[in-house]
Design a protein around this motif. Sequence first.
Motif, PDB file in Angstrom:
ATOM      1  N   ALA A 400      -3.760 -13.345  30.958  1.00 35.64           N
ATOM      2  CA  ALA A 400      -4.003 -12.007  30.417  1.00 35.64           C
ATOM      3  C   ALA A 400      -2.696 -11.223  30.355  1.00 35.64           C
ATOM      4  O   ALA A 400      -2.387 -10.588  29.354  1.00 35.64           O
ATOM      5  N   GLY A 401      -1.905 -11.258  31.451  1.00 39.57           N
ATOM      6  CA  GLY A 401      -0.617 -10.569  31.472  1.00 39.57           C
ATOM      7  C   GLY A 401      -0.753  -9.072  31.693  1.00 39.57           C
ATOM      8  O   GLY A 401      -1.842  -8.535  31.891  1.00 39.57           O
ATOM      9  N   GLY A 402       0.396  -8.385  31.668  1.00 41.66           N
ATOM     10  CA  GLY A 402       0.413  -6.935  31.804  1.00 41.66           C
ATOM     11  C   GLY A 402      -0.096  -6.443  33.151  1.00 41.66           C
ATOM     12  O   GLY A 402      -0.578  -5.322  33.261  1.00 41.66           O
ATOM     13  N   GLY A 403      -0.008  -7.291  34.197  1.00 34.94           N
ATOM     14  CA  GLY A 403      -0.520  -6.875  35.497  1.00 34.94           C
ATOM     15  C   GLY A 403      -2.031  -6.824  35.545  1.00 34.94           C
ATOM     16  O   GLY A 403      -2.613  -6.084  36.337  1.00 34.94           O
ATOM     17  N   SER A 404      -2.702  -7.619  34.691  1.00 35.66           N
ATOM     18  CA  SER A 404      -4.161  -7.616  34.622  1.00 35.66           C
ATOM     19  C   SER A 404      -4.711  -9.001  34.924  1.00 35.66           C
ATOM     20  O   SER A 404      -4.107 -10.011  34.563  1.00 35.66           O
ATOM     21  N   LEU A 405      -5.872  -9.045  35.565  1.00 34.45           N
ATOM     22  CA  LEU A 405      -6.591 -10.294  35.819  1.00 34.45           C
ATOM     23  C   LEU A 405      -5.659 -11.372  36.373  1.00 34.45           C
ATOM     24  O   LEU A 405      -5.478 -12.431  35.761  1.00 34.45           O
ATOM     25  N   PRO A 406      -5.051 -11.152  37.533  1.00 31.03           N
ATOM     26  CA  PRO A 406      -4.024 -12.069  38.038  1.00 31.03           C
ATOM     27  C   PRO A 406      -4.522 -13.468  38.351  1.00 31.03           C
ATOM     28  O   PRO A 406      -3.743 -14.415  38.356  1.00 31.03           O
ATOM     29  N   LEU A 407      -5.813 -13.625  38.639  1.00 35.21           N
ATOM     30  CA  LEU A 407      -6.333 -14.944  38.991  1.00 35.21           C
ATOM     31  C   LEU A 407      -6.863 -15.715  37.787  1.00 35.21           C
ATOM     32  O   LEU A 407      -7.277 -16.869  37.919  1.00 35.21           O
ATOM     33  N   LEU A 408      -6.838 -15.092  36.618  1.00 39.40           N
ATOM     34  CA  LEU A 408      -7.441 -15.704  35.445  1.00 39.40           C
ATOM     35  C   LEU A 408      -6.437 -16.547  34.670  1.00 39.40           C
ATOM     36  O   LEU A 408      -5.415 -16.046  34.209  1.00 39.40           O
ATOM     37  N   GLU A 409      -6.743 -17.834  34.551  1.00 39.62           N
ATOM     38  CA  GLU A 409      -6.006 -18.715  33.654  1.00 39.62           C
ATOM     39  C   GLU A 409      -6.993 -19.246  32.632  1.00 39.62           C
ATOM     40  O   GLU A 409      -7.998 -19.871  32.990  1.00 39.62           O
ATOM     41  N   MET A 410      -6.747 -18.983  31.363  1.00 41.36           N
ATOM     42  CA  MET A 410      -7.669 -19.358  30.304  1.00 41.36           C
ATOM     43  C   MET A 410      -7.253 -20.688  29.691  1.00 41.36           C
ATOM     44  O   MET A 410      -6.131 -20.807  29.175  1.00 41.36           O
ATOM     45  N   PRO A 411      -8.119 -21.707  29.732  1.00 39.46           N
ATOM     46  CA  PRO A 411      -7.798 -22.968  29.059  1.00 39.46           C
ATOM     47  C   PRO A 411      -7.501 -22.704  27.586  1.00 39.46           C
ATOM     48  O   PRO A 411      -8.250 -22.003  26.910  1.00 39.46           O
ATOM     49  N   SER A 412      -6.399 -23.247  27.110  1.00 38.89           N
ATOM     50  CA  SER A 412      -5.958 -22.955  25.755  1.00 38.89           C
ATOM     51  C   SER A 412      -5.377 -24.206  25.115  1.00 38.89           C
ATOM     52  O   SER A 412      -5.365 -25.285  25.715  1.00 38.89           O
ATOM     53  N   LEU A 413      -4.903 -24.049  23.888  1.00 34.73           N
ATOM     54  CA  LEU A 413      -4.242 -25.129  23.157  1.00 34.73           C
ATOM     55  C   LEU A 413      -2.878 -24.649  22.691  1.00 34.73           C
ATOM     56  O   LEU A 413      -2.708 -23.467  22.341  1.00 34.73           O
ATOM     57  N   ALA A 414      -1.932 -25.551  22.697  1.00 33.56           N
ATOM     58  CA  ALA A 414      -0.581 -25.246  22.229  1.00 33.56           C
ATOM     59  C   ALA A 414      -0.109 -26.382  21.336  1.00 33.56           C
ATOM     60  O   ALA A 414      -0.675 -27.481  21.345  1.00 33.56           O
ATOM     61  N   VAL A 415       0.927 -26.115  20.571  1.00 38.01           N
ATOM     62  CA  VAL A 415       1.571 -27.147  19.761  1.00 38.01           C
ATOM     63  C   VAL A 415       2.966 -27.357  20.320  1.00 38.01           C
ATOM     64  O   VAL A 415       3.760 -26.402  20.409  1.00 38.01           O
ATOM     65  N   SER A 416       3.254 -28.578  20.737  1.00 33.69           N
ATOM     66  CA  SER A 416       4.585 -28.894  21.254  1.00 33.69           C
ATOM     67  C   SER A 416       5.520 -29.180  20.080  1.00 33.69           C
ATOM     68  O   SER A 416       5.085 -29.649  19.022  1.00 33.69           O
ATOM     69  N   LEU A 417       6.786 -28.907  20.269  1.00 34.86           N
ATOM     70  CA  LEU A 417       7.770 -29.102  19.204  1.00 34.86           C
ATOM     71  C   LEU A 417       8.995 -29.814  19.749  1.00 34.86           C
ATOM     72  O   LEU A 417       9.593 -29.369  20.727  1.00 34.86           O
ATOM     73  N   ASP A 418       9.342 -30.915  19.105  1.00 37.37           N
ATOM     74  CA  ASP A 418      10.552 -31.656  19.446  1.00 37.37           C
ATOM     75  C   ASP A 418      11.347 -31.874  18.167  1.00 37.37           C
ATOM     76  O   ASP A 418      10.783 -32.270  17.136  1.00 37.37           O
ATOM     77  N   ILE A 419      12.622 -31.565  18.202  1.00 42.39           N
ATOM     78  CA  ILE A 419      13.518 -31.808  17.063  1.00 42.39           C
ATOM     79  C   ILE A 419      14.639 -32.696  17.567  1.00 42.39           C
ATOM     80  O   ILE A 419      15.397 -32.300  18.461  1.00 42.39           O
ATOM     81  N   SER A 420      14.725 -33.907  17.032  1.00 44.06           N
ATOM     82  CA  SER A 420      15.732 -34.849  17.527  1.00 44.06           C
ATOM     83  C   SER A 420      17.125 -34.260  17.371  1.00 44.06           C
ATOM     84  O   SER A 420      17.462 -33.670  16.352  1.00 44.06           O
ATOM     85  N   GLY A 421      17.922 -34.429  18.412  1.00 47.05           N
ATOM     86  CA  GLY A 421      19.264 -33.852  18.431  1.00 47.05           C
ATOM     87  C   GLY A 421      19.311 -32.488  19.078  1.00 47.05           C
ATOM     88  O   GLY A 421      20.387 -31.963  19.347  1.00 47.05           O
TER      89      GLY A 421
END
Length: 478
Positions: A400-421
Amino acid sequence: MNTDSNKQERLRALPAVDRLVGLLDMHDAAAAIARSVKVRAARDTIDAYRKRILQAPEGFAANDLSDAAILQAAVARAEYLNRPKLRRTINATGIIIHTNLGRSLLARSAIENIAEIAAHYSNLEYNLEKGKRGSRYTAVEDILCEISGAQAAMVVNNNAAGVLLCLDTMARGREVIVSRGELIEIGGSFRIPDVMAKSGAILKEIGTTNRTHLRDYENAISADTALLLKVHTSNYRILGFTASVGLNELVELAARRNLPVMEDLGSGTFIDFSRYGLVHEPTVQESIAAGADIVTFSGDKLLGGPQAGIILGRPERIDAIRKNPLTRALRIDKMTLAALEATLRLYRNPEQAVEAIPTLNGITRSKEALRPRAELLLRAIEAIGNPRIHSAIVDAASQAGGGSLPLLEMPSLAVSLDISGLGPNDIEIALRNQPIPIIGRIESGRFVMDVRTLCDAEIGVIAASIELIASASVEKSP
């Protein structure tokens, strides 16, 4: 040629400021930039070259001091100086209320109301019914009372200001009793004891860090006691062997001793997040129903509105706070009021609020609901067609951030990025320095972009930036 002679020769090759400004005047990219900016850019560029020459004159190639090379550096500097300092960014961190990135995004209706009020005159302090001067607080007082159940309300520029103003009004020169476990520090190293000292109130802390009982409050009350203060620990939690006094108990004690109770909720929410399968966060309505004389909270955290400090409570308390001379110094402007009123109107229908307010929408959205956005971003990156680029959808955890809901971690999705070099740090820096900066995070040795804090309209910007970085001719080693 000795080193000193080498330095002097190269220093003499530098153009004068006026000459470099003249070259900037004729350059297409800098022609429209204000002359004062070009003068500063020319001076900065020449100073930078001078320092480099004095430090390492042998580090220059033959054409490094050509007019073209120096002009190119001056144009880049002029463009940088001409760029707004407060800029739009793309938040790919997964932190919804990101203090460093501006905290809560506003609902569309709030943005539209700001534009309407900013572009025209308004009845900011004019009573249209009576045809005479009015109060700016009437714009939001009625709706705040309607939503929360409070009898009176007012708004200042942030919650720290609200706490300061309330304490200055109700407890200057007298004692305020607070549990030691609630003496929190908020952003920027500002602490409740410091705010209290500035208000003129005298801190009387009770209990221990992890355990405070009702008898601690009872034993601390004296003729010098002005009020009992309860501070919701919205930005941290103490777990394990703990004890605290609930607001209901505190209100009952205060009523027996003829004392007021003030609660600083910090983040403050009108929505019960447990309805969405999340951890329960005390709501503003619950604090008002419990009988607190004054309740304060932020407008730009869980509320999802603009920066503001909202003060709710009993009419006689709010009236005294309004009359405090500090109120004028801490008041909010018309654009904040416009955004806040439009945001509050959405809360008349809680389901509509969760859908329309980006902060609430981001917190309550499920992991699977984010998959279409993750797939959209992945396809956009793959469509670049550069063999140096490798990306994938990965599991992530949002906050949540901003000093709010400190115990809350929300399962989410991300896109990883790799660029050779390029290593993950190189990618992070390159994306952060794009015309529209893209802020992601490095996790488990890879750069990732959490889609919870993205919107679909940003996908094209991200893909274009990645294509530009990957197509750069100079590669860096990981």
